[in-house]
Design a protein around this motif. Structure first.
Motif, short mmCIF file in Angstrom:
data_model
loop_
_atom_site.label_atom_id
_atom_site.label_comp_id
_atom_site.label_asym_id
_atom_site.label_seq_id
_atom_site.Cartn_x
_atom_site.Cartn_y
_atom_site.Cartn_z
N SER A 278 0.85 -1.19 0.00
CA SER A 278 0.00 0.00 0.00
C SER A 278 0.88 1.24 0.00
N GLU A 279 0.30 2.38 -0.30
CA GLU A 279 1.07 3.62 -0.29
C GLU A 279 1.60 3.93 1.11
N GLN A 280 0.82 3.64 2.14
CA GLN A 280 1.28 3.88 3.51
C GLN A 280 2.46 2.99 3.84
N SER A 281 2.39 1.75 3.43
CA SER A 281 3.50 0.83 3.69
C SER A 281 4.76 1.28 2.97
N LEU A 283 5.51 4.29 2.16
CA LEU A 283 6.00 5.48 2.87
C LEU A 283 6.83 5.07 4.08
N GLU A 284 6.32 4.12 4.85
CA GLU A 284 7.04 3.70 6.06
C GLU A 284 8.33 2.95 5.71
N ASP A 327 -0.56 -5.66 4.67
CA ASP A 327 -1.46 -5.04 3.70
C ASP A 327 -2.54 -6.01 3.22
#
Length: 367
Positions: A278-281, A283-284, A327
């Motif tokens: 995912s985009e959040q993953s 990013l992290e 995810d």
């Protein structure tokens, strides 16, 4: 002879620590799927374990695994150092996205921070929260021993794999020009056998004037080498039969990827840089990569023993694997009651582990 042995082992020597872990753990995962399919048995649980540790409280761990909340999909042991504090900070990511190894929860704490080893080491003494959490939920962990639920092959179906962080954000592969492993094809074994024979002929010519003791030693080495070659040929035959069955079901490319060890473009394309995030993953993961670069930069200025500084620049291989599973809905936790000891335990004014009780009541088969 030593030079030839080094040449034959060049492939492993050219891989850094995390690169080796990625290769090894993926092969273990692939082998688990293979055995499950060959036996026609769906494994309810799959374990990843490091055996180069001092001791594991196996009984407590499986007790906690049996009782853990149903919403959890995997459980890590509480891996501890000789002082009784969290050892595997490298694999541990809190629910808030804070990487324990870095020592600062950057996504939720805007306080200015530059990596400080003393501060980071202190943070590991505060996590997991033993007093309030029997199962400390996290986004990633390991600690030396981890078990995943695989009911209905749920874990296998996700097709998540261990990965290098640089492969998530880059499109180039690290071609080491490694020699093919003997298991890649029977033709490579034949050529290797001929090469071994040539080496033995060279040795015989060079050592023609040696005494009888050296000749006997050489003959013993040759016999051992022949035995190894025969074992390899048997393994290759079995591997080829399995490969044909995999190719028939999943295609040639997938079969080639599973049976090849050459670290080249084809291996990279099928075995690396394949997880979806995912985009959040992402990013992290990108944040962890920047944080690790910062850690290494600090080490460059502060650590005098250069051998202690990691050379690869990749974060722990468990984190990309777990983020792929995260995810897809997987939930992880650390068992704060079940302990793994990397070294002999010398607690200082601490008595919050199950070790004395385990020693007193352990089964005879574990003594």
């Amino acid at each position: 002879r030593q030079e030839r042995e080094r040449e034959r082992n060049t492939f492993r020597d050219r891989l850094y620590r995390i690169e080796r872990f990625v290769v090894y753990r993926n092969h273990l995962l692939n082998m688990s799927e293979r055995v499950s399919a060959d036996l026609g048995i769906d494994f309810d649980y799959v374990a990843m374990v490091d055996l180069d540790v001092y001791s594991i409280d196996v009984r407590t761990f499986f007790h906690e695994l049996f009782l853990m909340p149903s919403q959890l999909d995997a459980l890590c042991v509480d891996g501890m150092d000789w002082l009784g504090f969290t050892r595997d900070t490298f694999a541990t990511v809190k629910l808030n996205g804070g990487w324990l190894h870095y020592g600062h929860d950057s996504l939720v704490d805007n306080t200015p921070y530059v990596y400080n080893n003393q501060h980071a080491m202190h943070q590991r003494t505060k996590f997991p929260l033993h007093a309030t959490h029997r199962w400390q939920e996290v986004k990633s962990c390991f600690g030396g021993f981890m078990v995943y639920k695989n009911i209905g092959n749920r874990l296998f179906r996700q097709q998540c794999r261990y990965s290098l962080t640089r492969d998530i954000f880059e499109t180039r592969y690290n071609n080491t020009q490694a020699p093919s492993a003997v298991a890649s094809a029977s033709s490579s074994v034949s050529s290797q056998s001929q090469s071994n024979a040539d080496w033995r002929m060279d040795d015989a010519a060079a050592d023609g004037d040696d005494d009888d003791e050296e000749e006997e030693e050489e003959e013993a080495e040759e016999k051992e080498e022949d035995n190894k070659e025969q074992q390899v040929m048997t393994m290759v035959s079995e591997e080829e039969q399995w490969r044909e069955s995999v190719a028939a079901e999943y295609g040639e490319e997938y079969a080639n990827a599973l049976t090849r060890f050459e670290y080249d473009a084809e291996y990279w394309r099928t075995q690396r840089h394949h997880n979806a995030y995912s985009e959040q993953s992402k990013l992290e993961l990108q944040l962890f990569l920047r944080q690790y670069i910062e850690v290494l930069q600090v080490f460059e200025r502060t650590v005098s023993n250069r051998q202690l500084i990691p050379r690869d620049g990749d974060i722990c291989e468990h984190i990309p694997f777990h983020y792929c599973l995260w995810d897809k809905g997987f939930k992880f936790a650390i068992s704060t009651r079940a302990k793994l000891y990397y070294d002999k335990f010398y607690p200082i004014n601490r008595d919050d582990t199950n070790w004395p009780n385990y020693i007193e009541n352990q089964l005879k088969l574990t003594q």
